[in-house]
Design an enzyme around this catalytic site. Structure first.
Site, PDB file in Angstrom:
ATOM      1  CG  HIS A 104      81.431 -13.337 -19.619  1.00 15.77           C
ATOM      2  ND1 HIS A 104      81.481 -13.343 -20.990  1.00 15.77           N
ATOM      3  CD2 HIS A 104      81.816 -14.567 -19.216  1.00 15.77           C
ATOM      4  CE1 HIS A 104      81.868 -14.551 -21.398  1.00 15.77           C
ATOM      5  NE2 HIS A 104      82.081 -15.309 -20.348  1.00 15.77           N
ATOM      6  CE  LYS A 133      73.900  -3.334 -28.767  1.00 14.43           C
ATOM      7  NZ  LYS A 133      75.191  -3.983 -28.633  1.00 14.43           N
ATOM      8  NE  ARG A 134      67.877  -9.519 -22.150  1.00 18.81           N
ATOM      9  CZ  ARG A 134      67.612 -10.492 -21.276  1.00 18.81           C
ATOM     10  NH1 ARG A 134      67.913 -11.744 -21.545  1.00 18.81           N
ATOM     11  NH2 ARG A 134      67.002 -10.220 -20.127  1.00 18.81           N
ATOM     12  CE  LYS A 169      73.673  -5.390 -23.651  1.00 22.79           C
ATOM     13  NZ  LYS A 169      74.811  -5.806 -24.503  1.00 22.79           N
ATOM     14  CB  THR A 174      79.509 -11.343 -29.697  1.00 23.96           C
ATOM     15  OG1 THR A 174      78.247 -11.493 -29.025  1.00 23.96           O
ATOM     16  CG2 THR A 174      80.636 -11.822 -28.806  1.00 23.96           C
ATOM     17  CE  LYS A 216      76.279 -12.678 -32.642  1.00 26.27           C
ATOM     18  NZ  LYS A 216      75.164 -12.651 -31.665  1.00 26.27           N
TER      19      LYS A 216
END
Ligand SMILES: *Cc1c(COP(=O)(O)O)cnc(C)c1O
Length: 756
Positions: A297, A485-486, A491, A593, A597
């Site tokens: 992952h 998101k985290r 990120k 992901t 969405k």
């Protein structure tokens, strides 16, 4: 549960002797079950109406249910989407995981800082599981024995009568209470034994993409792996008395390891076969070679699990012995091939007194997959390039997906009904490719206007919810630009907020600037020990405080950090987004992901060429989204020469926003958090160059892409057309497609015809 039980029993009976895939995952980020289960049972509307008639608001009932938040983020949510899709596609998949008493912590924001609280989601009971004492197992650690008690959750297929099982293990003392100790007034000892057992599954480790390195964490992993393996073997022996040959075991079982967390299942499987069933080690290994498949992952080194040998020894001395034995075999094989000791090093399962879990899974397993095309390519080129040379045939890709039931049918009823009306059928709910049929309407003005209206309604709903939850008033007509998101450097939430600072300064200088009002919405949890990520949260909140209180700009610019982002909050956010922020450093986000969405709900992606963003752009067209930033190849090229200070000195916009971190304009209340971010961006530290995640490199490209967004939004029709094209091309990102790919290519299991 009454409704479900009969069909559940039926399914268990029918599926008993069939080949199954077992999905082992330390995380299942389920969220709430009530609404989703009613949708899948096909009775959501009836129930809602019935309640309405007697004056009960369905939403108020839903709010009683706590999220089952047994996961950190994308990895755990993926496992939950897979459970839904396997049942909906009538596939024999069985989930195994951990029943944490405390899920991911609850986040609140105090004075701009993240504060963590426990998440005792079981305090009001658990309506969705059944305790199965008769299937309890004993798990033995070096210095401790505990009972693993299974709690089974039914997983309903979408309107197809299928009920699969998610089995979560809870750790309990071997004897409920040690009365002899109690009677001797050794009360403390009796209680501490109970506590020590319960500690194993007390709490989910809140680290996303970060190794924990603690004995308790490996104990958790071994605990659920061992219980699951024992369960499989025991059931096999019960079901196939006449066929009791372990050579046939692989015909009935395939085990998918969701990341490195369940890899202790490999030595445990061999232990159970060798020590408890009299199988030769070589034979046990040969069976293991046929049943284990591994999903990677992440390429972030800090997340690839390595365990010190003394920790493995403390958890299970016998498994360590087996791991060493496997390692010896590996070394022997590579020597035979003529590799030098040094050339063998990257393959070693045991090296420098550490156990490399990924190497164990790749050596033993028959399949290794990444979770998006680019990620699977990076695994072959980089992360596991040594293995790819040796076993290229086992590498494959399975691009992630999401379940359209929870993320569209349930979360966005209006859009769902619109789609059914336009397509003249409901079939897209289990065959999402059919969304392609919406393209027929790309130039139909009435449809485009209706789509705009649906989005506008969802934005109003969210604005109300945010006012209620966060106490911040936002303008539903502004652009809703959302990054949830985290919180992690890769990120790059700090890239987003630095750009907000840039906009703020620009508007401050020129309040009449032609700028379409925008609301920047953030949400996500930082690992409690991740200082810099917590600094990013503080920075977002400080910018929000300053901007939202500045009368000069706050008609045009608003910033919101939503507290405690989780599945049930996501269900309100995704439908309301205009812009989906997917701005990770190229090469770092395996798939993502959240991006899917958003797309399914008609948001346009503002993103880098990373993870599944690439596949989103390919399918929906770059012209209908906003791509920016350096590519993986471009970053590779400058890896050794990159100097962020050049960007800082040459670009006044960049200098201005970076300096604002330490100018006192935004107050970190003496925590030095903003200085820490400042230093990361322009000062080399600990022998590492500055700006590990290329923020300054990408800043200008991001700024220009944001400008394009702001311009594009003014043409409602053109924007709605882009929305429609994105929705129409999101069918590929259904986890129904992903799970069928696993079933066809890796698991070789067919749809269960008996259930038809
Ligand atoms: C989908 C989801 C994630 C994953 O989001 P990414 O943007 O892919 O990192 C994390 N948390 C929750 C609650 C989610 O629903």
């Amino acid at each position: 549960m009454g409704l479900i039980n009969e069909e559940w029993r039926d399914c268990k009976r029918k599926n008993k002797n069939q080949r199954k895939a077992y999905y082992l995952s330390a995380e299942f980020l389920i969220g709430r079950s009530l609404g989703n289960n009613l949708i899948n049972l096909g009775i959501y509307d009836e129930v809602k109406e019935l309640l309405n008639e007697i004056g009960i608001d369905f939403e108020s009932i839903e709010n009683y249910e706590d999220d089952a938040a047994l996961g950190n983020g994308g990895l755990g949510r993926l496992a939950a989407c897979f459970m839904d899709s396997a049942a909906s596609q009538n596939l024999n998949m069985y989930g195994y995981g951990v029943r944490y008493r405390e899920g991911i912590f609850k986040q609140s924001i105090e004075n701009g800082f993240q504060v963590e609280e426990g998440d005792s989601w079981l305090k009001d009971g658990d309506a969705w599981s059944i305790r199965v004492d008769s299937d309890a197992k004993i798990v033995k650690f070096r210095d401790q024995q505990v009972k693993a008690v299974p709690f089974d959750m039914p997983v309903l297929g979408f309107e197809n009568g299928v009920v699969n099982t998610l089995r979560l293990w809870q750790s309990e003392p071997f004897e409920e209470f040690n009365f002899s100790k109690f009677n001797n007034y050794q009360y403390d000892e009796a209680v501490s034994e109970k506590n020590r057992a319960e500690d194993i599954t007390r709490v989910l480790y809140p680290n996303d993409m970060q190794r924990a390195g603690k004995v308790l964490r490996l104990k958790q992993q071994y605990f659920f792996s061992s219980a699951s393996i024992q369960d499989l073997v025991e059931k096999y022996k019960k079901s196939y008395p006449e066929d009791l040959k372990f050579e046939n075991f692989h015909k009935y079982h395939v085990i998918q390891l969701n990341d490195t967390h369940p890899i202790m299942a490999i030595p445990e499987f061999i232990r159970v076969l060798v020590d408890e069933n009299g199988i030769f080690f070589e034979d046990a290994l040969a069976i293991a070679n046929k049943i284990f498949a591994f999903t990677n992952h992440t390429v972030l080194q800090e997340a690839l699990e390595k365990w010190n040998k003394d920790i493995v020894l403390e958890v299970s001395p016998r498994c360590l012995e087996i791991i060493e034995q496997i390692n010896d075999k590996l070394v022997g094989e590579f020597k035979k091939k003529g590799l030098s000791e040094e050339a063998i090093d990257p393959y070693r399962i045991v090296r420098f007194d550490q156990v490399h879990m990924a190497n164990l899974a790749i050596y033993i397993g028959f399949s290794v997959n990444g979770v998006a095309e680019i990620h699977s390519q990076i695994l072959k080129d980089d992360t596991f390039s040594h293995w790819y040379k040796y076993r290229p045939e086992i590498f494959n890709n399975k691009t992630n997906g999401i379940t359209p039931r929870r993320w569209l049918v349930y979360a966005n009823r209006e859009l769902s009904d619109f789609i059914s009306e336009k397509l003249g059928t409901d079939n897209w709910k289990y065959d999402l490719k059919l969304l392609k049929g919406l393209e027929k309407y790309v130039d139909d003005e009435a449809s485009l206007d209706r789509l705009w209206e649906i989005k506008a309604n969802k934005k109003k709903d969210l604005a109300k919810y945010i006012l209620d939850q966060e106490g911040i008033k936002i303008n539903p007509e502004s652009i809703f630009d959302i990054q949830v998101k985290r919180i992690h450097e890769y990120k790059r939430q700090h890239l987003n907020i630095l750009h907000v600072i840039y906009l703020y300064h620009k508007l401050k200088k020129n309040p009449d600037l032609d700028f379409y009002p925008t609301t920047f919405i953030f949400g996500g949890k930082a690992a409690p020990g991740y200082f810099r990520a917590k600094g990013m949260i503080k920075l977002i909140n400080e910018v929000a405080r300053v901007v939202n209180n500045d009368r000069d700009v706050n008609d045009k610019l608003k910033v919101v950090f939503v507290e405690n982002y989780r599945v049930s909050y996501g269900e309100k956010l995704f439908p309301a987004a205009d812009i989906s922020e997917q701005i990770s450093t190229a090469g770092k986000e395996a798939s993502g992901t959240g991006n899917m969405k958003f797309m399914l709900n008609g948001a346009l992606t503002l993103g880098t060429l990373d993870g599944a963003n690439i596949e989103i752009f390919e399918r929906a067209g770059e012209e209908n989204n906003f791509r920016f930033g350096a590519t993986v190849d471009e970053l590779k090229e400058i890896a050794t020469s990159y100097n962020p200070v050049e960007f800082y000195s040459k670009d006044q916009n960049i200098k201005d926003v970076v300096d604002s971190l330490v100018s006192g304009e935004f107050d970190d209340n003496g925590s030095y958090m903003f200085l820490d971010i400042y230093n990361e961006l322009i000062n080399p530290q600990n022998g590492q160059r500055a700006d590990q995640y290329y923020l300054l490199k990408d800043f200008d490209s991001y700024r220009r892409a944001q400008e394009e967004v702001n311009d594009a939004y003014r043409d409602k029709r053109a924007w709605s057309r882009k929305m429609l094209i994105n929705i129409a091309n999101s069918g590929f990102f259904s986890s129904d497609r992903t799970i069928e790919n696993y079933a066809d290519d890796i698991w070789k299991i067919d749809k269960n015809e008996e259930n038809k």
